[in-house]
Design a protein around this motif. Structure first.
Motif, PDB file in Angstrom:
ATOM      1  N   LYS A 168      17.709 -22.812  -1.400  1.00 30.07           N
ATOM      2  CA  LYS A 168      17.114 -24.490  -0.471  1.00 30.07           C
ATOM      3  C   LYS A 168      17.237 -25.306  -1.258  1.00 30.07           C
ATOM      4  O   LYS A 168      18.166 -26.175  -1.000  1.00 30.07           O
ATOM      5  N   GLY A 169      17.078 -25.306  -2.998  1.00 36.25           N
ATOM      6  CA  GLY A 169      17.518 -26.364  -3.652  1.00 36.25           C
ATOM      7  C   GLY A 169      18.814 -26.554  -3.866  1.00 36.25           C
ATOM      8  O   GLY A 169      19.572 -27.328  -3.867  1.00 36.25           O
ATOM      9  N   ALA A 170      19.280 -25.006  -4.403  1.00 38.03           N
ATOM     10  CA  ALA A 170      21.341 -25.710  -4.279  1.00 38.03           C
ATOM     11  C   ALA A 170      21.745 -25.897  -3.222  1.00 38.03           C
ATOM     12  O   ALA A 170      22.382 -26.547  -3.049  1.00 38.03           O
ATOM     13  N   VAL A 171      21.461 -25.250  -1.812  1.00 37.21           N
ATOM     14  CA  VAL A 171      22.450 -25.777  -1.007  1.00 37.21           C
ATOM     15  C   VAL A 171      22.017 -27.279  -0.945  1.00 37.21           C
ATOM     16  O   VAL A 171      22.618 -28.324  -0.995  1.00 37.21           O
ATOM     17  N   ASP A 172      20.534 -27.413  -0.645  1.00 36.14           N
ATOM     18  CA  ASP A 172      20.425 -28.954  -0.555  1.00 36.14           C
ATOM     19  C   ASP A 172      20.662 -30.062  -1.605  1.00 36.14           C
ATOM     20  O   ASP A 172      21.665 -30.800  -1.702  1.00 36.14           O
ATOM     21  N   GLN A 173      21.440 -29.479  -2.427  1.00 34.08           N
ATOM     22  CA  GLN A 173      21.888 -30.059  -4.256  1.00 34.08           C
ATOM     23  C   GLN A 173      23.563 -29.848  -3.181  1.00 34.08           C
ATOM     24  O   GLN A 173      24.269 -31.371  -3.721  1.00 34.08           O
ATOM     25  N   MET A 174      24.004 -29.146  -2.874  1.00 35.16           N
ATOM     26  CA  MET A 174      24.964 -28.779  -2.873  1.00 35.16           C
ATOM     27  C   MET A 174      25.660 -30.172  -1.297  1.00 35.16           C
ATOM     28  O   MET A 174      26.844 -30.919  -1.461  1.00 35.16           O
ATOM     29  N   ALA A 175      25.137 -29.901  -0.369  1.00 36.43           N
ATOM     30  CA  ALA A 175      24.846 -30.670   0.676  1.00 36.43           C
ATOM     31  C   ALA A 175      24.596 -32.591  -0.027  1.00 36.43           C
ATOM     32  O   ALA A 175      24.972 -33.474   0.797  1.00 36.43           O
ATOM     33  N   SER A 176      24.094 -32.781  -0.346  1.00 34.93           N
ATOM     34  CA  SER A 176      24.037 -34.457  -1.117  1.00 34.93           C
ATOM     35  C   SER A 176      24.940 -34.963  -2.305  1.00 34.93           C
ATOM     36  O   SER A 176      25.365 -36.002  -2.174  1.00 34.93           O
ATOM     37  N   GLY A 177      25.365 -33.487  -2.722  1.00 40.48           N
ATOM     38  CA  GLY A 177      26.836 -33.746  -3.739  1.00 40.48           C
ATOM     39  C   GLY A 177      26.389 -34.258  -4.749  1.00 40.48           C
ATOM     40  O   GLY A 177      27.491 -34.601  -5.215  1.00 40.48           O
ATOM     41  N   ALA A 178      25.503 -34.187  -4.885  1.00 34.31           N
ATOM     42  CA  ALA A 178      24.913 -34.531  -6.311  1.00 34.31           C
ATOM     43  C   ALA A 178      23.844 -33.852  -6.887  1.00 34.31           C
ATOM     44  O   ALA A 178      23.856 -32.710  -6.869  1.00 34.31           O
ATOM     45  N   TYR A 179      24.354 -33.554  -8.357  1.00 31.95           N
ATOM     46  CA  TYR A 179      24.322 -32.220  -9.274  1.00 31.95           C
ATOM     47  C   TYR A 179      22.897 -32.799 -10.149  1.00 31.95           C
ATOM     48  O   TYR A 179      23.083 -33.997 -11.605  1.00 31.95           O
ATOM     49  N   ALA A 180      22.079 -32.412 -10.292  1.00 36.12           N
ATOM     50  CA  ALA A 180      20.989 -32.622 -10.951  1.00 36.12           C
ATOM     51  C   ALA A 180      21.005 -32.101 -12.198  1.00 36.12           C
ATOM     52  O   ALA A 180      21.426 -31.160 -13.190  1.00 36.12           O
ATOM     53  N   ARG A 181      20.460 -33.195 -13.391  1.00 32.75           N
ATOM     54  CA  ARG A 181      20.805 -33.322 -14.714  1.00 32.75           C
ATOM     55  C   ARG A 181      19.556 -31.393 -15.210  1.00 32.75           C
ATOM     56  O   ARG A 181      18.887 -31.848 -14.254  1.00 32.75           O
ATOM     57  N   THR A 182      19.706 -30.549 -15.836  1.00 30.52           N
ATOM     58  CA  THR A 182      19.076 -29.998 -16.802  1.00 30.52           C
ATOM     59  C   THR A 182      18.601 -29.547 -17.793  1.00 30.52           C
ATOM     60  O   THR A 182      17.177 -28.962 -17.361  1.00 30.52           O
ATOM     61  N   GLY A 183      18.448 -30.540 -17.560  1.00 31.30           N
ATOM     62  CA  GLY A 183      17.596 -31.238 -19.567  1.00 31.30           C
ATOM     63  C   GLY A 183      18.502 -31.214 -20.723  1.00 31.30           C
ATOM     64  O   GLY A 183      18.452 -30.455 -22.152  1.00 31.30           O
ATOM     65  N   ASN A 184      19.630 -29.392 -20.692  1.00 29.10           N
ATOM     66  CA  ASN A 184      20.553 -29.372 -21.711  1.00 29.10           C
ATOM     67  C   ASN A 184      21.931 -30.283 -21.549  1.00 29.10           C
ATOM     68  O   ASN A 184      22.669 -30.026 -20.816  1.00 29.10           O
ATOM     69  N   ALA A 185      21.655 -31.151 -22.685  1.00 29.21           N
ATOM     70  CA  ALA A 185      22.826 -31.741 -22.367  1.00 29.21           C
ATOM     71  C   ALA A 185      24.118 -31.554 -22.786  1.00 29.21           C
ATOM     72  O   ALA A 185      25.189 -31.222 -22.063  1.00 29.21           O
ATOM     73  N   ALA A 186      24.464 -30.076 -23.644  1.00 34.71           N
ATOM     74  CA  ALA A 186      25.569 -29.781 -23.682  1.00 34.71           C
ATOM     75  C   ALA A 186      25.731 -28.930 -22.484  1.00 34.71           C
ATOM     76  O   ALA A 186      27.286 -29.192 -22.101  1.00 34.71           O
ATOM     77  N   PHE A 187      25.231 -28.425 -21.780  1.00 34.67           N
ATOM     78  CA  PHE A 187      25.756 -27.657 -20.760  1.00 34.67           C
ATOM     79  C   PHE A 187      26.043 -28.773 -19.590  1.00 34.67           C
ATOM     80  O   PHE A 187      27.159 -28.754 -18.539  1.00 34.67           O
ATOM     81  N   ASP A 188      24.893 -29.841 -19.314  1.00 35.48           N
ATOM     82  CA  ASP A 188      25.371 -30.830 -18.651  1.00 35.48           C
ATOM     83  C   ASP A 188      26.879 -31.471 -18.772  1.00 35.48           C
ATOM     84  O   ASP A 188      27.459 -32.091 -17.790  1.00 35.48           O
ATOM     85  N   GLU A 189      27.131 -31.910 -20.260  1.00 37.43           N
ATOM     86  CA  GLU A 189      28.429 -32.710 -20.540  1.00 37.43           C
ATOM     87  C   GLU A 189      29.203 -31.402 -20.236  1.00 37.43           C
ATOM     88  O   GLU A 189      30.956 -31.856 -18.896  1.00 37.43           O
ATOM     89  N   TYR A 190      30.017 -30.233 -20.413  1.00 34.67           N
ATOM     90  CA  TYR A 190      30.351 -28.886 -20.232  1.00 34.67           C
ATOM     91  C   TYR A 190      30.768 -29.252 -18.207  1.00 34.67           C
ATOM     92  O   TYR A 190      31.920 -29.299 -17.809  1.00 34.67           O
ATOM     93  N   ARG A 191      28.819 -29.183 -17.879  1.00 37.22           N
ATOM     94  CA  ARG A 191      29.295 -28.904 -16.242  1.00 37.22           C
ATOM     95  C   ARG A 191      30.191 -30.418 -15.378  1.00 37.22           C
ATOM     96  O   ARG A 191      30.900 -30.061 -14.551  1.00 37.22           O
ATOM     97  N   ASP A 192      29.916 -31.704 -16.217  1.00 30.34           N
ATOM     98  CA  ASP A 192      30.483 -33.292 -15.711  1.00 30.34           C
ATOM     99  C   ASP A 192      32.104 -32.553 -16.131  1.00 30.34           C
ATOM    100  O   ASP A 192      32.872 -32.860 -15.026  1.00 30.34           O
ATOM    101  N   LYS A 193      32.759 -31.942 -17.237  1.00 29.66           N
ATOM    102  CA  LYS A 193      33.878 -31.882 -17.480  1.00 29.66           C
ATOM    103  C   LYS A 193      34.386 -30.784 -16.046  1.00 29.66           C
ATOM    104  O   LYS A 193      35.864 -31.215 -15.780  1.00 29.66           O
ATOM    105  N   GLU A 194      34.140 -29.429 -16.656  1.00 34.43           N
ATOM    106  CA  GLU A 194      34.910 -28.696 -15.882  1.00 34.43           C
ATOM    107  C   GLU A 194      34.769 -29.650 -13.912  1.00 34.43           C
ATOM    108  O   GLU A 194      35.489 -29.169 -13.118  1.00 34.43           O
ATOM    109  N   ILE A 195      33.704 -30.001 -13.460  1.00 31.89           N
ATOM    110  CA  ILE A 195      33.432 -30.802 -12.235  1.00 31.89           C
ATOM    111  C   ILE A 195      34.692 -31.874 -11.819  1.00 31.89           C
ATOM    112  O   ILE A 195      35.506 -32.183 -11.283  1.00 31.89           O
TER     113      ILE A 195
END
Length: 138
Positions: free
Chosen positions: A62-89
């Motif tokens: 449910k959380g993943a589908v809701d997140q994809m539907a909203s188009g927003a990506y919630a922060r995980t709390g891990n700055a390195a991963f969030d930065e990597y994910r933003d670059k990949e997106i």
């Protein structure tokens, strides 16, 4: 159990529901099939909807589908991963835009080819139009 809104057509074998089912089959067969399903299982629809909602609420997806539907990506709390994910997106979005541009170029190329083929066929028709059958020597 009382509800504020009552249904005029109850899910049962009544002359009205049978008539609506036959009319539905005459007009458009899926309507008749839907009416048949309502007659057979209509009293269970509310229970099925409630069960589906409760299962959805407890679903791990449910959380993943809701997140994809909203188009927003919630922060995980891990700055390195969030930065990597933003670059990949961003990289994937640029790749998608590049592929879309290539597709548009190819569509234009095909349109030009069709136009050239159509022009060639038209020119051939115009050249052959005045000729007619060859006259016979007598």
């Amino acid at each position: 159990m009382t509800t504020s809104a009552s249904c005029m057509i109850k899910p049962a074998w009544t002359p009205m529901t049978i008539g609506l089912m036959v009319l539905g089959f005459v007009v458009f067969w899926p309507l008749g099939l839907a009416m048949l399903a309502y007659i057979l299982w209509g009293d269970r629809f509310q229970d099925m909807a409630r069960d589906a909602k409760s299962q959805w609420r407890s679903s791990p997806f449910k959380g993943a589908v809701d997140q994809m539907a909203s188009g927003a990506y919630a922060r995980t709390g891990n700055a390195a991963f969030d930065e990597y994910r933003d670059k990949e997106i961003k990289r994937l979005e640029e790749e998608r835009a590049r592929l879309e541009a290539m597709r548009n170029e190819f569509d234009d190329f095909l349109k030009d080819l069709r136009r050239a083929r159509d022009q060639e066929e038209f020119d051939r028709f115009m050249n052959n139009r005045g000729r007619g059958p060859a006259p016979e020597d007598s």
